[in-house]
Scaffold this motif. Structure first.
Motif, PDB file in Angstrom:
ATOM      1  N   LYS A 140       0.833  -1.196   0.000  1.00 16.92           N
ATOM      2  CA  LYS A 140       0.000   0.000   0.000  1.00 16.92           C
ATOM      3  C   LYS A 140       0.875   1.255   0.000  1.00 16.92           C
ATOM      4  CE  LYS A 140      -4.172   1.816   1.882  1.00 16.92           C
ATOM      5  NZ  LYS A 140      -5.323   1.549   2.687  1.00 16.92           N
ATOM      6  N   GLN A 141       2.020   1.200   0.666  1.00 11.90           N
ATOM      7  CA  GLN A 141       2.919   2.355   0.709  1.00 11.90           C
ATOM      8  C   GLN A 141       3.461   2.688  -0.676  1.00 11.90           C
ATOM      9  OE1 GLN A 141       6.355   1.786   3.154  1.00 11.90           O
ATOM     10  NE2 GLN A 141       6.841   3.969   3.214  1.00 11.90           N
TER      11      GLN A 141
ATOM     12  N   ILE B 296      -6.708   2.714  -6.542  1.00  8.83           N
ATOM     13  CA  ILE B 296      -8.130   2.598  -6.222  1.00  8.83           C
ATOM     14  C   ILE B 296      -8.518   1.134  -6.048  1.00  8.83           C
ATOM     15  CG2 ILE B 296     -10.456   2.951  -7.137  1.00  8.83           C
ATOM     16  CD1 ILE B 296      -9.371   5.560  -8.403  1.00  8.83           C
ATOM     17  N   LYS B 297      -8.031   0.276  -6.948  1.00 10.62           N
ATOM     18  CA  LYS B 297      -8.326  -1.155  -6.831  1.00 10.62           C
ATOM     19  C   LYS B 297      -7.735  -1.740  -5.542  1.00 10.62           C
ATOM     20  CE  LYS B 297      -9.545  -3.730  -9.833  1.00 10.62           C
ATOM     21  NZ  LYS B 297     -10.752  -4.444 -10.136  1.00 10.62           N
ATOM     22  N   LEU B 298      -6.525  -1.321  -5.179  1.00 11.77           N
ATOM     23  CA  LEU B 298      -5.876  -1.828  -3.974  1.00 11.77           C
ATOM     24  C   LEU B 298      -6.579  -1.330  -2.719  1.00 11.77           C
ATOM     25  CD1 LEU B 298      -3.428  -3.530  -3.088  1.00 11.77           C
ATOM     26  CD2 LEU B 298      -2.140  -1.410  -2.926  1.00 11.77           C
ATOM     27  N   LYS B 299      -7.116  -0.131  -2.783  1.00 15.12           N
ATOM     28  CA  LYS B 299      -7.826   0.420  -1.635  1.00 15.12           C
ATOM     29  C   LYS B 299      -9.126  -0.337  -1.382  1.00 15.12           C
ATOM     30  CE  LYS B 299      -9.058   4.884   0.234  1.00 15.12           C
ATOM     31  NZ  LYS B 299      -9.178   6.302  -0.013  1.00 15.12           N
ATOM     32  N   LYS B 300      -9.811  -0.723  -2.457  1.00 13.86           N
ATOM     33  CA  LYS B 300     -11.065  -1.458  -2.325  1.00 13.86           C
ATOM     34  C   LYS B 300     -10.835  -2.925  -1.989  1.00 13.86           C
ATOM     35  CE  LYS B 300     -13.859   1.400  -5.339  1.00 13.86           C
ATOM     36  NZ  LYS B 300     -14.675   1.430  -6.547  1.00 13.86           N
TER      37      LYS B 300
ATOM     38  N   GLN C 132      -6.165  -7.603  -2.361  1.00 12.58           N
ATOM     39  CA  GLN C 132      -5.518  -8.471  -3.340  1.00 12.58           C
ATOM     40  C   GLN C 132      -5.366  -7.720  -4.652  1.00 12.58           C
ATOM     41  OE1 GLN C 132      -4.289 -11.433  -2.661  1.00 12.58           O
ATOM     42  NE2 GLN C 132      -4.980 -11.212  -0.556  1.00 12.58           N
ATOM     43  N   PRO C 133      -4.147  -7.594  -5.178  1.00 14.18           N
ATOM     44  CA  PRO C 133      -3.951  -6.813  -6.401  1.00 14.18           C
ATOM     45  C   PRO C 133      -4.563  -7.497  -7.620  1.00 14.18           C
ATOM     46  CG  PRO C 133      -1.927  -7.895  -5.770  1.00 14.18           C
ATOM     47  CD  PRO C 133      -2.912  -8.149  -4.665  1.00 14.18           C
ATOM     48  N   ASP C 134      -4.910  -6.699  -8.577  1.00 17.47           N
ATOM     49  CA  ASP C 134      -5.458  -7.202  -9.825  1.00 17.47           C
ATOM     50  C   ASP C 134      -4.310  -7.615 -10.735  1.00 17.47           C
ATOM     51  OD1 ASP C 134      -7.022  -7.819 -11.947  1.00 17.47           O
ATOM     52  OD2 ASP C 134      -7.680  -5.786 -12.364  1.00 17.47           O
ATOM     53  N   ASP C 135      -4.200  -8.911 -11.002  1.00 19.17           N
ATOM     54  CA  ASP C 135      -3.085  -9.416 -11.801  1.00 19.17           C
ATOM     55  C   ASP C 135      -3.162  -9.012 -13.264  1.00 19.17           C
ATOM     56  OD1 ASP C 135      -2.023 -10.576  -9.581  1.00 19.17           O
ATOM     57  OD2 ASP C 135      -2.841 -12.564  -9.976  1.00 19.17           O
TER      58      ASP C 135
END
Length: 119
Positions: A24-25, A85-89, A92-95
């Motif tokens: 996240k950082q 935005i995806k990581l905040k929601k 798990q990251p979007d591959d």
């Protein structure tokens, strides 16, 4: 010349910091840099699009690479914002974003090098 170097650095950032897992950082740092790249790219497109045609005709390939580089900068910055935005929601990251961001980073480096070589 400075513009091409900035484009190469942005391409390297897009490739080197595109690793799993995304912290996240790291996402926060990139999302703070993204508006700067969007502004830089937009200003570049506006300025380069308004330059007199006589100047562009002398070295059209150089100006084309500069405008293409500005567009790539904006796309990379949008990927940074979208990934944050995806990581905040979802933690798990979007591959699906890893490959396009790497491709854009490589294209940014190639356009930056081509800009330097054409000048």
């Amino acid at each position: 010349m400075i513009y091409a170097i900035i484009l190469i650095v942005l391409g390297l950032i897009a490739i080197l910091f595109n690793k799993k897992p995304i912290t996240k950082q790291a996402a926060v740092v990139k999302v703070w840099l993204a508006p700067l790249f969007i502004i830089w790219g937009t200003v570049g497109i506006v300025i380069l699009s308004t330059i007199r045609y006589s100047v562009i005709d002398e070295n059209a390939t150089y100006w084309y690479f500069l405008i293409l580089g500005s567009s790539i900068e904006i796309l990379i910055a949008v990927f940074f914002i979208y990934r944050y935005i995806k990581l905040k929601k979802n933690p798990q990251p979007d591959d699906n974003l890893f490959l396009p961001q790497t491709i854009l980073g490589v294209v940014a480096i190639l356009v930056g090098v081509a800009t330097i070589l054409v000048k």
